[in-house]
Design an enzyme around this catalytic site. Structure first.
Site, short mmCIF file in Angstrom:
data_model
loop_
_atom_site.label_atom_id
_atom_site.label_comp_id
_atom_site.label_asym_id
_atom_site.label_seq_id
_atom_site.Cartn_x
_atom_site.Cartn_y
_atom_site.Cartn_z
N ALA A 23 0.83 -1.21 0.00
CA ALA A 23 0.00 0.00 0.00
C ALA A 23 0.87 1.26 0.00
O ALA A 23 0.52 2.25 -0.64
CB ALA A 23 -0.94 -0.01 1.20
N GLY A 26 2.07 1.62 -3.48
CA GLY A 26 0.88 1.84 -4.32
C GLY A 26 0.31 3.24 -4.14
O GLY A 26 -0.18 3.84 -5.11
N ASP A 27 0.38 3.78 -2.94
CA ASP A 27 -0.06 5.14 -2.68
C ASP A 27 0.73 6.11 -3.55
O ASP A 27 0.17 7.02 -4.17
CB ASP A 27 0.10 5.46 -1.19
CG ASP A 27 -0.22 6.91 -0.86
OD1 ASP A 27 -1.37 7.33 -1.12
OD2 ASP A 27 0.66 7.61 -0.33
N CYS A 28 2.03 5.91 -3.60
CA CYS A 28 2.90 6.77 -4.40
C CYS A 28 2.60 6.63 -5.89
O CYS A 28 2.49 7.62 -6.61
CB CYS A 28 4.35 6.41 -4.11
SG CYS A 28 5.53 7.35 -5.08
#
Length: 133
Positions: A23, A26-28
């Site tokens: 996550a 993935g956030d980036c």
């Protein structure tokens, strides 16, 4: 030297990454896609770009994006999404519902997994669905 922009890990290496690790990356990845989308479709001030980015990366918006993607995911992608969605989190932003935050974490986990496995075309295809309309 490792090429971190074009990283591609093996399934075993990715399997060793925690849900929150997936996550985190993935956030980036998701925010970079959003920022790129806003710049390409821009013509707005810096303040407006920032506000549009915030609006698109907030948990409720990511949860809505995930709803659009769910019918399109493969079984393996669904498994990764569920893995992220079911992650135990220790805090939830004050403007997010727990369910939205879990769905957003699942979306980030999915995008992190796709990125680390080198599936850039799939990332772009899913993001295109999110940004339709």
């Amino acid at each position: 030297m490792t090429d971190y922009l074009n990283i591609q890990m093996t399934p075993q290496e990715i399997g060793a990454v925690s849900n929150l690790g997936l996550a985190h990356i993935g956030d980036c990845v998701y925010e970079m896609l959003v920022r790129s989308y806003i710049v390409v479709h821009g013509g707005v001030t810096n303040q407006k770009m920032h506000q549009c980015t915030v609006d698109m990366v907030r948990a409720p918006a990511q949860a809505a994006a995930m709803e659009k993607l769910l019918p399109l995911l493969t079984e393996e992608e669904l498994s990764v999404y569920r893995r992220g969605r079911n992650t135990r989190v220790h805090s939830v932003p004050k403007n997010a519902l727990l369910g939205d935050y879990h769905a957003a974490t699942g979306l980030e986990c999915l995008f992190g997994w796709l990125y680390l496995s080198g599936q850039h075309a799939r990332i772009n295809a899913l993001f295109a669905v999110i940004t339709e309309n």
